[in-house]
Design a protein around this motif. Structure first.
Motif, PDB file in Angstrom:
ATOM      1  N   GLY C  14       4.145  52.575 -28.253  1.00  0.00           N
ATOM      2  CA  GLY C  14       5.038  53.174 -29.243  1.00  0.00           C
ATOM      3  C   GLY C  14       5.413  52.197 -30.344  1.00  0.00           C
ATOM      4  O   GLY C  14       5.441  52.558 -31.528  1.00  0.00           O
ATOM      5  N   ILE C  15       5.679  50.956 -29.964  1.00  0.00           N
ATOM      6  CA  ILE C  15       6.015  49.936 -30.972  1.00  0.00           C
ATOM      7  C   ILE C  15       4.918  49.852 -32.035  1.00  0.00           C
ATOM      8  O   ILE C  15       5.189  49.807 -33.237  1.00  0.00           O
ATOM      9  CB  ILE C  15       6.222  48.550 -30.322  1.00  0.00           C
ATOM     10  CG1 ILE C  15       7.486  48.538 -29.467  1.00  0.00           C
ATOM     11  CG2 ILE C  15       6.301  47.452 -31.388  1.00  0.00           C
ATOM     12  CD1 ILE C  15       7.676  47.258 -28.642  1.00  0.00           C
ATOM     13  N   PHE C  17       2.761  52.107 -32.969  1.00  0.00           N
ATOM     14  CA  PHE C  17       2.734  53.271 -33.855  1.00  0.00           C
ATOM     15  C   PHE C  17       3.855  53.253 -34.883  1.00  0.00           C
ATOM     16  O   PHE C  17       3.641  53.530 -36.066  1.00  0.00           O
ATOM     17  CB  PHE C  17       2.819  54.566 -33.036  1.00  0.00           C
ATOM     18  CG  PHE C  17       1.505  55.250 -33.004  1.00  0.00           C
ATOM     19  CD1 PHE C  17       0.789  55.326 -31.830  1.00  0.00           C
ATOM     20  CD2 PHE C  17       0.962  55.777 -34.152  1.00  0.00           C
ATOM     21  CE1 PHE C  17      -0.455  55.932 -31.804  1.00  0.00           C
ATOM     22  CE2 PHE C  17      -0.272  56.379 -34.134  1.00  0.00           C
ATOM     23  CZ  PHE C  17      -0.985  56.464 -32.959  1.00  0.00           C
ATOM     24  N   GLY C  18       5.049  52.936 -34.416  1.00  0.00           N
ATOM     25  CA  GLY C  18       6.168  52.875 -35.361  1.00  0.00           C
ATOM     26  C   GLY C  18       5.934  51.798 -36.410  1.00  0.00           C
ATOM     27  O   GLY C  18       6.229  51.982 -37.596  1.00  0.00           O
ATOM     28  N   SER C  19       5.372  50.669 -35.984  1.00  0.00           N
ATOM     29  CA  SER C  19       5.078  49.566 -36.908  1.00  0.00           C
ATOM     30  C   SER C  19       4.074  49.994 -37.962  1.00  0.00           C
ATOM     31  O   SER C  19       4.282  49.788 -39.164  1.00  0.00           O
ATOM     32  CB  SER C  19       4.490  48.369 -36.147  1.00  0.00           C
ATOM     33  OG  SER C  19       5.397  47.881 -35.186  1.00  0.00           O
ATOM     34  N   TYR C  21       3.184  52.902 -38.958  1.00  0.00           N
ATOM     35  CA  TYR C  21       3.636  53.967 -39.848  1.00  0.00           C
ATOM     36  C   TYR C  21       4.619  53.437 -40.892  1.00  0.00           C
ATOM     37  O   TYR C  21       4.462  53.663 -42.094  1.00  0.00           O
ATOM     38  CB  TYR C  21       4.294  55.065 -39.021  1.00  0.00           C
ATOM     39  CG  TYR C  21       4.457  56.332 -39.785  1.00  0.00           C
ATOM     40  CD1 TYR C  21       3.456  57.296 -39.776  1.00  0.00           C
ATOM     41  CD2 TYR C  21       5.586  56.560 -40.553  1.00  0.00           C
ATOM     42  CE1 TYR C  21       3.594  58.459 -40.506  1.00  0.00           C
ATOM     43  CE2 TYR C  21       5.722  57.714 -41.286  1.00  0.00           C
ATOM     44  CZ  TYR C  21       4.726  58.666 -41.256  1.00  0.00           C
ATOM     45  OH  TYR C  21       4.861  59.810 -41.992  1.00  0.00           O
ATOM     46  N   HIS C  22       5.630  52.737 -40.440  1.00  0.00           N
ATOM     47  CA  HIS C  22       6.708  52.365 -41.364  1.00  0.00           C
ATOM     48  C   HIS C  22       6.388  51.113 -42.175  1.00  0.00           C
ATOM     49  O   HIS C  22       7.023  50.854 -43.188  1.00  0.00           O
ATOM     50  CB  HIS C  22       8.029  52.258 -40.619  1.00  0.00           C
ATOM     51  CG  HIS C  22       8.554  53.625 -40.298  1.00  0.00           C
ATOM     52  ND1 HIS C  22       9.306  54.343 -41.187  1.00  0.00           N
ATOM     53  CD2 HIS C  22       8.360  54.429 -39.225  1.00  0.00           C
ATOM     54  CE1 HIS C  22       9.579  55.529 -40.662  1.00  0.00           C
ATOM     55  NE2 HIS C  22       9.030  55.611 -39.472  1.00  0.00           N
ATOM     56  N   GLN C  23       5.417  50.317 -41.742  1.00  0.00           N
ATOM     57  CA  GLN C  23       4.985  49.213 -42.592  1.00  0.00           C
ATOM     58  C   GLN C  23       4.225  49.735 -43.813  1.00  0.00           C
ATOM     59  O   GLN C  23       4.392  49.215 -44.922  1.00  0.00           O
ATOM     60  CB  GLN C  23       4.084  48.254 -41.812  1.00  0.00           C
ATOM     61  CG  GLN C  23       3.631  47.057 -42.635  1.00  0.00           C
ATOM     62  CD  GLN C  23       4.799  46.210 -43.077  1.00  0.00           C
ATOM     63  OE1 GLN C  23       5.573  45.724 -42.280  1.00  0.00           O
ATOM     64  NE2 GLN C  23       4.964  46.038 -44.381  1.00  0.00           N
ATOM     65  N   PHE C  24       3.408  50.736 -43.604  1.00  0.00           N
ATOM     66  CA  PHE C  24       2.472  51.124 -44.666  1.00  0.00           C
ATOM     67  C   PHE C  24       2.844  52.422 -45.400  1.00  0.00           C
ATOM     68  O   PHE C  24       2.281  52.691 -46.464  1.00  0.00           O
ATOM     69  CB  PHE C  24       1.053  51.187 -44.094  1.00  0.00           C
ATOM     70  CG  PHE C  24       0.537  49.846 -43.657  1.00  0.00           C
ATOM     71  CD1 PHE C  24       0.105  48.924 -44.604  1.00  0.00           C
ATOM     72  CD2 PHE C  24       0.525  49.467 -42.326  1.00  0.00           C
ATOM     73  CE1 PHE C  24      -0.353  47.668 -44.216  1.00  0.00           C
ATOM     74  CE2 PHE C  24       0.066  48.212 -41.922  1.00  0.00           C
ATOM     75  CZ  PHE C  24      -0.379  47.307 -42.873  1.00  0.00           C
ATOM     76  N   ALA C  25       3.767  53.220 -44.847  1.00  0.00           N
ATOM     77  CA  ALA C  25       4.191  54.429 -45.569  1.00  0.00           C
ATOM     78  C   ALA C  25       4.695  54.044 -46.948  1.00  0.00           C
ATOM     79  O   ALA C  25       5.433  53.070 -47.092  1.00  0.00           O
ATOM     80  CB  ALA C  25       5.285  55.160 -44.791  1.00  0.00           C
ATOM     81  N   ALA C  44      -4.198  44.496 -39.184  1.00  0.00           N
ATOM     82  CA  ALA C  44      -2.820  43.991 -39.111  1.00  0.00           C
ATOM     83  C   ALA C  44      -2.189  44.356 -37.767  1.00  0.00           C
ATOM     84  O   ALA C  44      -1.592  43.495 -37.102  1.00  0.00           O
ATOM     85  CB  ALA C  44      -1.984  44.572 -40.261  1.00  0.00           C
ATOM     86  N   ILE C  45      -2.315  45.605 -37.360  1.00  0.00           N
ATOM     87  CA  ILE C  45      -1.647  46.039 -36.129  1.00  0.00           C
ATOM     88  C   ILE C  45      -2.360  45.463 -34.902  1.00  0.00           C
ATOM     89  O   ILE C  45      -1.725  45.171 -33.880  1.00  0.00           O
ATOM     90  CB  ILE C  45      -1.535  47.576 -36.080  1.00  0.00           C
ATOM     91  CG1 ILE C  45      -0.750  48.093 -37.300  1.00  0.00           C
ATOM     92  CG2 ILE C  45      -0.878  48.040 -34.772  1.00  0.00           C
ATOM     93  CD1 ILE C  45       0.660  47.545 -37.434  1.00  0.00           C
ATOM     94  N   GLN C  48      -0.834  42.525 -33.127  1.00  0.00           N
ATOM     95  CA  GLN C  48       0.342  42.625 -32.253  1.00  0.00           C
ATOM     96  C   GLN C  48      -0.072  42.518 -30.780  1.00  0.00           C
ATOM     97  O   GLN C  48      -1.182  42.875 -30.401  1.00  0.00           O
ATOM     98  CB  GLN C  48       1.088  43.935 -32.521  1.00  0.00           C
ATOM     99  CG  GLN C  48       1.715  43.962 -33.934  1.00  0.00           C
ATOM    100  CD  GLN C  48       2.670  45.124 -34.127  1.00  0.00           C
ATOM    101  OE1 GLN C  48       2.471  46.200 -33.595  1.00  0.00           O
ATOM    102  NE2 GLN C  48       3.710  44.912 -34.913  1.00  0.00           N
TER     103      GLN C  48
END
Lengths: 115, 115, 115, 115
Positions: C14-15, C17-19, C21-25, C44-45, C48
């Motif tokens: 989950g971390i 996915f949230g990363s 999405y909100h990094q690149f939106a 990038a992801i 992690q």
């Protein structure tokens, strides 16, 4: 007073710098992923209006040092890791801008305005 | 040529707009959380150099419409949901800027430059 | 109770996915820049922890439609424009996850957990 | 195998952490603006599905040290400056999570899963 064309060109240049910086700050980055991120940053910001060219390079030594500090295999992107140059063309005015470290802090500046 | 003081002031104003927009675009927002986000955006960007004041207001009707479109209880922040005004003071030059919708698109602009 | 290893593996998934999405939106995107952005998001992801692989593809038709709506040459990245698949490996547990549109909304989900 | 309900609950918890972190990392922050940013982060992420509560506190000493390092009046938000606690409720399962520093690095973790 209304802005002059060169003033508006400089405003447009500033928008691109703020966009580039705050869109991508915090992105996980390592030596292996640095090139793809730099390319994506260039091509993303070049989409914006009046943005003629963007050049991003990741500073290898600064990246290695930041990763070492983090005690991990990667770190998060900050201005300390980047050299950026950008050219804005707005209604016949060309603005050259850059970001580089000055006194330990990333400084965005206008290098030249040409009418 | 080197930039004039008013040109640099406009560059600084643009940086703040790009920063505000790309830092916060994508933030989950609802009618209940709109005020706290607007306040945080104002106070965050006012930290930046030469930034005298930032005023952010969330457009209630546009937010309601976007939430309705999303079929959820919230949506993600975009420029369509915001009115922004900002004043930059750089070495004696004041730049007034704003962002509002024009032709269905959020337009950032310099409203006035005063020396 | 303390989390089990598979539960922690799902938390780690989950971390990411949230990363992502909100990094690149909000990133400016066009057909010409879509590939470099997708590659940068993947690499990038993948930096992690526990992130074995990330696959991002930009949906060409949805991108063309969004650009048409915006009345511009580009648009800003949202979940509607993306298909994402990700594999997390955490202490012997593999979690397969994906994001795709469901009922007009991007839905992130766990597809499989294998011990 | 399909995920269990507690596994999906942990996935949802992870999404919220990744979102919170990567949406707001890089935001300009000072002692004066720390409270409004913390409140906005809480209320923004509480909009997301299954997110029962979010508590964000900015670590005053770490913030002062980071500002001192930057040689400026403000710095940019990183995980080093935050303590975060979050409760996710998903179909009868409660997940307690937190982020705090461990070995000089911000660590996100599941503290408890209750069915």
């Amino acid at each position: 007073m209304d802005p002059t064309t060169p003033q508006t060109a400089c405003f447009e240049a500033g928008i691109k710098f703020g966009s580039l910086y705050h869109q991508f700050a915090g992105t996980p980055i390592s030596p292996d992923s640095a090139d793809s991120l730099a390319t994506a940053m260039e091509e993303a910001i070049e989409n914006q209006p009046y943005c003629e060219s963007v050049t991003v390079s990741v500073k290898e030594e600064a990246l290695a040092a930041a990763i070492d500090d983090a005690g991990a295999d990667y770190t998060e992107l900050t201005g300390r890791l980047l050299d950026v140059a950008m050219e804005i063309d707005y209604e016949g005015v060309t603005v050259e801008t850059s970001m580089a470290m000055a006194d330990g802090y990333p400084l965005m500046q206008v290098d030249a305005v040409r009418e």
